[in-house]
Scaffold this motif. Structure first.
Motif, PDB file in Angstrom:
ATOM      1  N   TYR A  53      61.361  44.421  48.329  1.00  0.00           N
ATOM      2  CA  TYR A  53      61.104  43.188  48.124  1.00  0.00           C
ATOM      3  C   TYR A  53      60.836  42.758  46.606  1.00  0.00           C
ATOM      4  N   ALA A  54      61.430  41.662  46.259  1.00  0.00           N
ATOM      5  CA  ALA A  54      61.023  41.195  44.712  1.00  0.00           C
ATOM      6  C   ALA A  54      60.708  39.789  44.705  1.00  0.00           C
ATOM      7  N   ASN A  55      59.998  39.490  43.696  1.00  0.00           N
ATOM      8  CA  ASN A  55      59.340  37.889  43.343  1.00  0.00           C
ATOM      9  C   ASN A  55      59.406  38.108  41.887  1.00  0.00           C
ATOM     10  N   VAL A  56      60.089  36.950  41.252  1.00  0.00           N
ATOM     11  CA  VAL A  56      60.186  36.823  39.979  1.00  0.00           C
ATOM     12  C   VAL A  56      60.043  35.171  39.727  1.00  0.00           C
ATOM     13  N   MET A  89      53.475  29.645  28.440  1.00  0.00           N
ATOM     14  CA  MET A  89      54.720  29.915  29.183  1.00  0.00           C
ATOM     15  C   MET A  89      54.663  31.368  29.262  1.00  0.00           C
ATOM     16  N   GLY A  90      55.442  31.747  30.392  1.00  0.00           N
ATOM     17  CA  GLY A  90      55.576  33.224  30.409  1.00  0.00           C
ATOM     18  C   GLY A  90      56.511  33.704  31.730  1.00  0.00           C
ATOM     19  N   VAL A  91      56.586  34.775  31.927  1.00  0.00           N
ATOM     20  CA  VAL A  91      57.367  35.428  33.032  1.00  0.00           C
ATOM     21  C   VAL A  91      56.460  36.214  33.674  1.00  0.00           C
ATOM     22  N   GLU A  92      56.546  36.182  35.208  1.00  0.00           N
ATOM     23  CA  GLU A  92      56.016  37.370  36.062  1.00  0.00           C
ATOM     24  C   GLU A  92      56.802  37.878  37.148  1.00  0.00           C
ATOM     25  N   ALA A  93      56.753  38.906  37.321  1.00  0.00           N
ATOM     26  CA  ALA A  93      57.553  39.871  38.466  1.00  0.00           C
ATOM     27  C   ALA A  93      56.629  40.778  39.336  1.00  0.00           C
ATOM     28  N   GLU A  94      57.110  40.819  40.454  1.00  0.00           N
ATOM     29  CA  GLU A  94      56.573  41.876  41.397  1.00  0.00           C
ATOM     30  C   GLU A  94      57.682  42.472  42.093  1.00  0.00           C
ATOM     31  N   PHE A  95      57.708  43.863  42.290  1.00  0.00           N
ATOM     32  CA  PHE A  95      58.491  44.690  43.238  1.00  0.00           C
ATOM     33  C   PHE A  95      57.909  45.538  44.102  1.00  0.00           C
ATOM     34  N   GLY A  96      58.330  45.626  45.402  1.00  0.00           N
ATOM     35  CA  GLY A  96      57.747  46.429  46.294  1.00  0.00           C
ATOM     36  C   GLY A  96      58.714  47.210  46.887  1.00  0.00           C
ATOM     37  N   PHE A 107      54.968  47.270  41.941  1.00  0.00           N
ATOM     38  CA  PHE A 107      54.977  47.213  40.573  1.00  0.00           C
ATOM     39  C   PHE A 107      54.814  45.633  40.298  1.00  0.00           C
ATOM     40  N   SER A 108      53.981  45.369  39.193  1.00  0.00           N
ATOM     41  CA  SER A 108      54.108  43.946  38.832  1.00  0.00           C
ATOM     42  C   SER A 108      53.678  44.075  37.270  1.00  0.00           C
ATOM     43  N   GLY A 109      54.077  42.782  36.874  1.00  0.00           N
ATOM     44  CA  GLY A 109      53.705  42.546  35.181  1.00  0.00           C
ATOM     45  C   GLY A 109      53.772  41.359  34.931  1.00  0.00           C
ATOM     46  N   SER A 110      53.428  40.726  33.615  1.00  0.00           N
ATOM     47  CA  SER A 110      53.709  39.516  32.953  1.00  0.00           C
ATOM     48  C   SER A 110      53.715  39.420  31.781  1.00  0.00           C
ATOM     49  N   LEU A 111      54.336  38.659  31.141  1.00  0.00           N
ATOM     50  CA  LEU A 111      54.356  38.545  29.615  1.00  0.00           C
ATOM     51  C   LEU A 111      54.088  36.975  29.352  1.00  0.00           C
ATOM     52  N   ILE A 112      53.082  36.720  28.725  1.00  0.00           N
ATOM     53  CA  ILE A 112      52.782  35.166  28.587  1.00  0.00           C
ATOM     54  C   ILE A 112      52.480  34.813  26.944  1.00  0.00           C
ATOM     55  N   SER A 145      50.940  46.381  36.115  1.00  0.00           N
ATOM     56  CA  SER A 145      50.265  47.222  37.126  1.00  0.00           C
ATOM     57  C   SER A 145      51.152  47.917  38.031  1.00  0.00           C
ATOM     58  N   ALA A 146      50.633  49.089  38.749  1.00  0.00           N
ATOM     59  CA  ALA A 146      51.294  49.914  39.545  1.00  0.00           C
ATOM     60  C   ALA A 146      50.733  50.281  40.711  1.00  0.00           C
ATOM     61  N   SER A 147      50.916  50.333  41.800  1.00  0.00           N
ATOM     62  CA  SER A 147      50.066  51.064  42.847  1.00  0.00           C
ATOM     63  C   SER A 147      51.186  51.792  43.987  1.00  0.00           C
ATOM     64  N   GLY A 148      50.566  52.671  44.470  1.00  0.00           N
ATOM     65  CA  GLY A 148      51.206  53.378  45.589  1.00  0.00           C
ATOM     66  C   GLY A 148      50.233  54.086  46.577  1.00  0.00           C
TER      67      GLY A 148
END
Length: 340
Positions: A53-56, A89-96, A107-112, A145-148
């Protein structure tokens, strides 16, 4: 789009007897502050498929009359200012991903970018750091961040799992004024305990980025019993979350691994825990119901008295002495500036 607001209020009176004449004149007129308003604009996309899955999302926050809390110099007081304009302002993303049965990766991250868009007049700009282009306090530009976790059977009535997480938080400032004249030299101004009046301490007020790694191993039994071994802050990272000063730095300076007022785990040093429990609702009979409410936690390491000193308290004499870190709340991260 959405709109939010935060009500204004009244500042506590300054400790005038502690204020220098210059600080009393500079900060004495800020007795109240107005409502803050925010317009939030956001666009995003989601996708999912077999095993992923992906959320941006991207966002922009237009802030008016931003309420900013600052130290009032030597007055040993904190006051709230209104900043006419600011933005984030920024972007955020999460991928599973789930590449195979029992294995989950995220995996997730943000740039703000979070900055002031206006400047306070005259000497207030350099005293408070409220200047166009300066960063908002406590907001890192970059986080990731990353988790498994992997779960697998080990017996007909038991499953085992292993999980790990990693997080990186970028540098921050505790207050906007920390961006002015940094690194900064603090001078006590009074002779005390053998130290001259001109004794000085120089501090870099940019809080460094930090990385945290956590691990856990566990076994879940069908009977409801679970055994879990945790390793929090595996590499013993000393995450500095705030910089404290008293009376403009004349009385106390301190770098804290947690912020004051709470008991959050973020700033704790490396800790190992062995945990045994029975899950609620899975015991048998009255004794089982009682045991479900009990847990055993064994601290193998990371006791309070084993913490490495990270607070340098000069005291009035400028002679460094060791003080254990205060337990406290996690520093604001991510979109800490968004109204709730």
């Amino acid at each position: 789009a959405s709109k939010g607001f935060r009500l204004g209020g009244v500042n506590d009176p300054l400790n005038i007897t502690l204020c220098s004449p210059a600080d009393a004149a500079l900060f004495g007129s800020f007795q109240s502050y107005d409502d803050e308003t925010l317009w939030n604009y956001e666009i995003g996309a989601k996708a999912n498929g077999r095993g992923f899955y992906a959320n941006v999302a991207g966002f922009y926050n237009d802030i008016k009359n931003l309420q900013t809390t600052l130290d009032a110099g030597s007055c040993s007081s904190r006051i709230v200012f209104n900043v006419e304009k600011a933005h984030s302002m920024g972007v955020e993303a999460e991928f599973g991903f789930s590449p195979t049965t029992g294995l989950d990766l995220v995996f997730s991250g943000s740039l703000i970018e979070a900055e002031f868009d206006s400047t306070l007049p005259g000497a207030l700009a350099s005293a408070t750091g409220i200047r166009e282009g300066n960063r908002l306090a406590s907001v890192p530009k970059f986080q990731v961040s990353a988790s498994g976790s992997y779960e697998f059977p080990i017996a007909a009535n038991a499953d085992a799992y292993i999980s790990a997480s990693y997080s990186h938080v970028g540098n921050r400032y505790t207050q906007p004024g920390d961006q002015e004249n940094n690194p900064r030299t603090f001078v006590h101004g009074l002779p005390f305990g053998g130290a001259p009046a001109g004794a000085a301490t120089t501090v870099d007020l940019l809080l460094p980025s930090y990385d945290l790694v956590n691990l856990s191993l566990g076994v879940d039994f069908d009977s409801g019993l679970s055994l879990v071994l945790y390793a929090n802050n595996l590499f013993d990272e000393n995450a500095l979350l705030s910089f404290d000063r008293e009376r403009g730095g004349r009385a106390r300076l301190g770098l804290y691994p947690t912020q004051h007022g709470g008991r959050d785990r973020l700033g704790r040093r490396r800790t190992l825990l062995l945990h045994r429990c029975l899950h609620l609702g899975r015991g048998e009979g009255p004794l089982g119901e009682l045991v479900q409410l009990l847990g055993l936690v064994v601290r193998l390491a990371g006791h309070e008295d084993q913490q490495v000193v990270s607070h340098l308290d000069r005291g009035p004499s400028h002679q460094p002495r060791a003080v254990l870190p205060h337990a406290g709340d996690e520093g604001p991260v991510g979109r800490s500036h968004v109204l709730e």
